[in-house]
Design a protein around this motif. Structure first.
Motif, short mmCIF file in Angstrom:
data_model
loop_
_atom_site.label_atom_id
_atom_site.label_comp_id
_atom_site.label_asym_id
_atom_site.label_seq_id
_atom_site.Cartn_x
_atom_site.Cartn_y
_atom_site.Cartn_z
N ASP A 160 0.96 -1.27 0.05
CA ASP A 160 0.00 0.04 -0.09
C ASP A 160 0.94 1.31 0.11
N PRO A 161 0.68 2.19 -1.05
CA PRO A 161 1.54 3.39 -1.11
C PRO A 161 1.44 4.53 0.26
N TRP A 162 0.33 4.22 0.79
CA TRP A 162 0.40 5.24 2.14
C TRP A 162 1.22 4.54 3.38
N ALA A 163 1.14 3.20 3.35
CA ALA A 163 1.83 2.33 4.49
C ALA A 163 3.21 2.59 4.02
N MET A 164 3.70 2.55 2.64
CA MET A 164 5.30 2.87 2.54
C MET A 164 5.88 4.23 3.04
N ARG A 165 4.70 5.10 3.27
CA ARG A 165 5.44 6.60 4.01
C ARG A 165 5.92 6.19 5.05
N GLY A 166 5.39 5.07 5.90
CA GLY A 166 5.92 4.72 7.28
C GLY A 166 7.43 4.31 7.32
N LEU A 167 7.56 3.90 6.11
CA LEU A 167 8.98 3.24 5.95
C LEU A 167 10.06 4.21 5.85
N GLU A 168 9.56 5.60 5.65
CA GLU A 168 10.65 6.75 5.50
C GLU A 168 10.97 6.86 6.78
N GLY A 169 10.07 7.06 8.05
CA GLY A 169 10.25 7.23 9.22
C GLY A 169 11.31 6.00 9.87
N VAL A 170 11.19 5.07 9.67
CA VAL A 170 12.08 3.97 10.13
C VAL A 170 13.61 4.31 9.78
N GLN A 171 13.80 4.92 8.46
CA GLN A 171 15.16 5.22 8.16
C GLN A 171 15.81 6.40 9.04
N VAL A 172 14.86 7.38 9.29
CA VAL A 172 15.24 8.40 10.28
C VAL A 172 15.55 7.73 11.59
N ASP A 173 14.58 7.02 12.05
CA ASP A 173 14.72 6.49 13.48
C ASP A 173 16.00 5.57 13.66
N ALA A 174 16.37 4.79 12.51
CA ALA A 174 17.57 3.82 12.64
C ALA A 174 18.82 4.68 12.37
N TRP A 175 19.01 5.69 11.56
CA TRP A 175 20.15 6.37 11.08
C TRP A 175 20.37 7.90 11.44
N GLY A 176 19.04 8.49 11.71
CA GLY A 176 19.18 10.06 11.79
C GLY A 176 19.25 10.62 10.65
N TYR A 177 18.94 10.06 9.36
CA TYR A 177 18.89 10.70 8.25
C TYR A 177 18.20 11.90 8.07
N PRO A 178 18.92 12.78 7.27
CA PRO A 178 18.08 14.27 6.93
C PRO A 178 17.18 13.86 5.69
N ASP A 179 16.52 14.76 5.56
CA ASP A 179 15.19 14.28 4.45
C ASP A 179 15.94 13.81 3.13
N ARG A 180 17.03 14.57 2.78
CA ARG A 180 17.60 14.19 1.30
C ARG A 180 18.12 12.90 1.32
N GLU A 181 18.53 12.36 2.25
CA GLU A 181 19.12 10.80 2.34
C GLU A 181 17.96 9.79 2.50
N VAL A 182 16.77 10.04 2.76
CA VAL A 182 15.80 9.14 3.18
C VAL A 182 15.39 8.58 1.63
N LEU A 183 15.21 7.37 1.38
CA LEU A 183 14.74 6.75 0.22
C LEU A 183 13.21 6.93 0.28
N PRO A 184 12.41 7.51 -0.65
CA PRO A 184 11.12 8.06 -0.59
C PRO A 184 10.03 7.05 -0.83
N SER A 185 8.93 6.95 -0.41
CA SER A 185 8.08 6.09 -0.63
C SER A 185 7.73 5.71 -1.99
N SER A 186 8.04 6.61 -2.75
CA SER A 186 7.54 6.67 -4.25
C SER A 186 8.60 5.43 -4.90
N MET A 187 9.92 5.21 -4.21
CA MET A 187 10.77 4.25 -4.69
C MET A 187 10.54 2.96 -4.37
#
Length: 281
Positions: free
Chosen positions: A25-52
């Motif tokens: 589900d594309p909406w559920a994929m948006r939650g996977l962006e937050g996992v990357q921030v929690d795990a590594w503290g990524y800034p927005d430009r380093e986060v793999l977006p839900s569109s990918m």
């Protein structure tokens, strides 16, 4: 808001039962962006977006999320783990490249990372693909233990500056990586770290934390290269010293046909085990 009030620190996530699901589900994929921030503290430009994640999920990619098994029905399902990869051509053969494995820090050491990799393996084997690659930072000993000791994969090549983690190459911390290969058809059982066995080609200086001068001219069947147990807690100058020392040693020996087959431990000291490939001897 009173002067004494402020953000309330988040409580550690409880180690509740979890499930690993294919995320479609594309909406559920948006939650996977937050996992990357929690795990590594990524800034927005380093986060793999839900569109990918979305386009990969319909083009042969594997997108997995870990969720609490007892989450209420109908509410938002917030993931705390992620595995993501896609088909890739390696040496003219179809492999699967695992690009992301992320686990919320409160879930590290829970076995979730291993469970995500084996769930990914199951999906990839169902596609008829039997080998998987991914990269990891050779300075992070806990990831080395996961990849080499728990999953039984091996590191086959060293890649300096694999990513550009900054705008200026002169000041950015070098993002070197080891390339992992995992034979999905014959996974090795997890095992405790073995005792170090072999000549040491890189170690910390006696009574110190910085790396000693590397030994680059050995030809033993097996050699050892020390890696700091917790390099992420060191200051940047010390981490850079270890980065460059490991680059020199691993680059030299792996360039001569050695592969990293395990992580050995002696008390608080941790070593990469480099084994010479008989086919290149």
């Amino acid at each position: 808001m009173s002067a004494a009030s402020g953000p309330v620190p988040e409580a550690p996530l409880p180690k509740r039962p979890y499930v690993i699901r294919d995320v479609t589900d594309p909406w559920a994929m948006r939650g996977l962006e937050g996992v990357q921030v929690d795990a590594w503290g990524y800034p927005d430009r380093e986060v793999l977006p839900s569109s990918m994640f979305r386009i990969s999920s319909v083009c042969g990619g594997v997108v997995l999320g870990a969720y609490a098994a007892d989450a209420p029905e109908g509410g938002p399902q917030l993931p705390f783990g992620l595995a993501y990869g896609f088909p890739a051509l390696v040496g003219g053969q179809l492999w699967h490249h695992s690009h992301l494995l992320a686990v919320h820090p409160d879930w590290r050491g829970s076995g979730l990372a291993v469970a995500l990799k084996y769930a990914q393996r199951e999906r990839v084997l169902a596609q008829g693909i039997q080998r998987m690659t991914w990269t990891f930072d050779p300075l992070i000993a806990r990831n080395a233990r996961l990849n080499l000791g728990k999953l039984g994969a091996r590191a086959v090549s060293y890649h300096p500056d694999w990513y550009a983690m900054g705008d200026d190459p002169a000041t950015a911390f070098p993002a070197d990586r080891l390339m992992i290969e995992w034979d999905l058809s014959q996974p090795r059982a997890a095992h405790p770290p073995p005792a170090p066995d072999g000549e040491v080609v890189l170690a910390a200086v006696p009574e110190g934390e910085e790396p000693d001068a590397p030994r680059l001219n050995l030809n033993d069947p097996q050699v050892l290269a020390e890696v700091p147990r917790k390099a992420e807690l060191m200051n940047e100058a010390l981490r850079l010293g270890w980065r460059l020392a490991l680059r020199e040693v691993l680059g030299e020996y792996m360039g001569r046909g050695y592969v990293v087959t395990d992580v050995a431990a002696d008390g608080e000291r941790v070593y990469y085990v480099l084994t010479r490939d008989p086919q290149t001897a």
